[in-house]
Design a protein around this motif. Structure first.
Motif, mmCIF file in Angstrom:
data_model
loop_
_atom_site.group_PDB
_atom_site.id
_atom_site.type_symbol
_atom_site.label_atom_id
_atom_site.label_comp_id
_atom_site.label_asym_id
_atom_site.label_seq_id
_atom_site.Cartn_x
_atom_site.Cartn_y
_atom_site.Cartn_z
ATOM 1 N N PRO A 29 0.851 -1.113 0.034
ATOM 2 C CA PRO A 29 -0.015 -0.058 -0.067
ATOM 3 C C PRO A 29 0.811 1.206 0.034
ATOM 4 C CG PRO A 29 -0.070 -0.776 2.281
ATOM 5 C CD PRO A 29 0.908 -1.983 1.309
ATOM 6 N N GLU A 30 0.317 2.208 -0.662
ATOM 7 C CA GLU A 30 1.161 3.351 -0.577
ATOM 8 C C GLU A 30 0.713 4.186 0.777
ATOM 9 O OE1 GLU A 30 1.540 7.574 -3.264
ATOM 10 O OE2 GLU A 30 1.274 5.470 -4.369
ATOM 11 N N LEU A 31 1.483 4.325 1.657
ATOM 12 C CA LEU A 31 1.124 5.036 2.810
ATOM 13 C C LEU A 31 1.294 6.511 2.992
ATOM 14 C CD1 LEU A 31 2.795 2.272 5.138
ATOM 15 C CD2 LEU A 31 0.421 2.465 4.632
ATOM 16 N N PRO A 32 0.722 7.067 3.839
ATOM 17 C CA PRO A 32 1.129 8.719 3.896
ATOM 18 C C PRO A 32 2.467 8.830 4.877
ATOM 19 C CG PRO A 32 -0.417 7.768 5.850
ATOM 20 C CD PRO A 32 -0.208 6.798 4.904
ATOM 21 N N THR B 173 -2.162 10.015 15.383
ATOM 22 C CA THR B 173 -1.545 8.598 15.938
ATOM 23 C C THR B 173 -2.261 7.730 15.044
ATOM 24 O OG1 THR B 173 -1.295 9.565 18.008
ATOM 25 C CG2 THR B 173 -1.075 7.211 17.971
ATOM 26 N N VAL B 174 -1.564 6.528 14.265
ATOM 27 C CA VAL B 174 -1.798 5.698 13.593
ATOM 28 C C VAL B 174 -1.254 4.118 14.218
ATOM 29 C CG1 VAL B 174 -2.272 6.923 11.604
ATOM 30 C CG2 VAL B 174 -0.020 5.817 12.002
ATOM 31 N N GLY B 175 -0.754 4.203 15.447
ATOM 32 C CA GLY B 175 -0.139 2.987 15.915
ATOM 33 C C GLY B 175 0.725 3.224 17.019
ATOM 34 N N LYS B 176 1.330 2.291 17.533
ATOM 35 C CA LYS B 176 2.375 2.558 18.536
ATOM 36 C C LYS B 176 3.361 1.196 18.291
ATOM 37 C CE LYS B 176 0.134 0.291 22.641
ATOM 38 N NZ LYS B 176 -0.320 0.499 23.797
ATOM 39 N N ILE B 177 4.558 1.180 18.722
ATOM 40 C CA ILE B 177 5.561 0.462 18.747
ATOM 41 C C ILE B 177 5.438 -0.463 19.869
ATOM 42 C CG2 ILE B 177 7.966 -0.480 18.731
ATOM 43 C CD1 ILE B 177 8.541 2.114 16.869
ATOM 44 N N THR C 177 -3.525 1.053 14.528
ATOM 45 C CA THR C 177 -4.980 1.415 15.075
ATOM 46 C C THR C 177 -6.088 0.595 13.923
ATOM 47 O OG1 THR C 177 -5.132 3.465 13.897
ATOM 48 C CG2 THR C 177 -4.515 3.538 16.149
ATOM 49 N N GLU C 178 -7.176 0.475 14.300
ATOM 50 C CA GLU C 178 -8.210 -0.235 13.243
ATOM 51 C C GLU C 178 -8.547 0.717 12.281
ATOM 52 O OE1 GLU C 178 -9.509 -3.375 13.175
ATOM 53 O OE2 GLU C 178 -8.237 -3.857 14.512
ATOM 54 N N ASP C 179 -8.662 2.036 12.713
ATOM 55 C CA ASP C 179 -8.916 2.749 11.316
ATOM 56 C C ASP C 179 -7.901 2.881 10.450
ATOM 57 O OD1 ASP C 179 -11.321 3.606 12.729
ATOM 58 O OD2 ASP C 179 -10.621 5.219 13.581
ATOM 59 N N PHE C 180 -6.492 2.950 10.722
ATOM 60 C CA PHE C 180 -5.460 2.910 9.736
ATOM 61 C C PHE C 180 -5.606 1.732 8.868
ATOM 62 C CE2 PHE C 180 -1.207 2.814 8.583
ATOM 63 C CZ PHE C 180 -1.098 3.977 7.952
ATOM 64 N N LEU C 181 -5.897 0.504 9.642
ATOM 65 C CA LEU C 181 -5.762 -0.638 8.825
ATOM 66 C C LEU C 181 -7.063 -0.773 8.017
ATOM 67 C CD1 LEU C 181 -4.668 -3.323 11.731
ATOM 68 C CD2 LEU C 181 -3.573 -2.564 9.846
ATOM 69 N N ASN C 182 -7.879 -0.248 8.216
ATOM 70 C CA ASN C 182 -9.142 -0.292 7.527
ATOM 71 C C ASN C 182 -8.752 0.833 6.178
ATOM 72 O OD1 ASN C 182 -10.608 -2.212 8.914
ATOM 73 N ND2 ASN C 182 -11.507 -0.349 10.042
ATOM 74 N N GLN C 183 -8.268 1.775 6.603
ATOM 75 C CA GLN C 183 -7.896 2.656 5.504
ATOM 76 C C GLN C 183 -6.880 2.365 4.507
ATOM 77 O OE1 GLN C 183 -7.039 6.538 6.717
ATOM 78 N NE2 GLN C 183 -7.043 7.512 4.787
ATOM 79 N N TYR C 184 -6.016 1.528 4.969
ATOM 80 C CA TYR C 184 -4.867 1.041 3.964
ATOM 81 C C TYR C 184 -4.561 -0.154 3.946
ATOM 82 C CZ TYR C 184 -3.339 5.940 4.070
ATOM 83 O OH TYR C 184 -3.484 7.385 3.769
#
Length: 68
Positions: free
Chosen positions: A6-9, A45-49, A61-68
Motif C-alpha cells: 500500500p502507498e502509505l502517508p 496517531t496511527v499506531g504504537k511500537i 489502529t483499526e481505522d488505519f488498517l481499514n484505510q490502508y
C-alpha cells in the motif's frame, strides 16, 4: 498470492515517556519562513511500537488498517 504494497502517508515516530507512537502528518509550504512545516491538527496517531523501543513490531489502529 501476490499482495501489492500500500502507498502509505508520511509517517513519523514520536517518543513519549516509555511509549513510541507512529503518527501520520501533512506538510505545507510556509512562504514567510521559506520552509516546509507540519500542518497543525493534521498529525494523527496511527499506531504504537510494542515494547516502547524505537524499532519493533507496530500495533496499528483499526481505522488505519481499514484505510490502508
Amino acid at each position: 498470492m501476490v499482495v501489492d504494497t500500500p502507498e502509505l502517508p508520511p509517517l513519523l515516530f514520536n517518543r513519549n515517556g516509555k511509549y513510541t507512537y507512529v503518527c501520520s502528518y501533512e506538510n505545507a509550504w510556509d512562504p514567510v519562513r521559506h520552509m516546509s512545516v507540519r500542518v497543525k491538527g493534521k498529525t494523527v496517531t496511527v499506531g504504537k511500537i510494542i515494547g516502547g523501543n524505537l524499532t519493533g513490531t507496530i500495533e496499528w489502529t483499526e481505522d488505519f488498517l481499514n484505510q490502508y
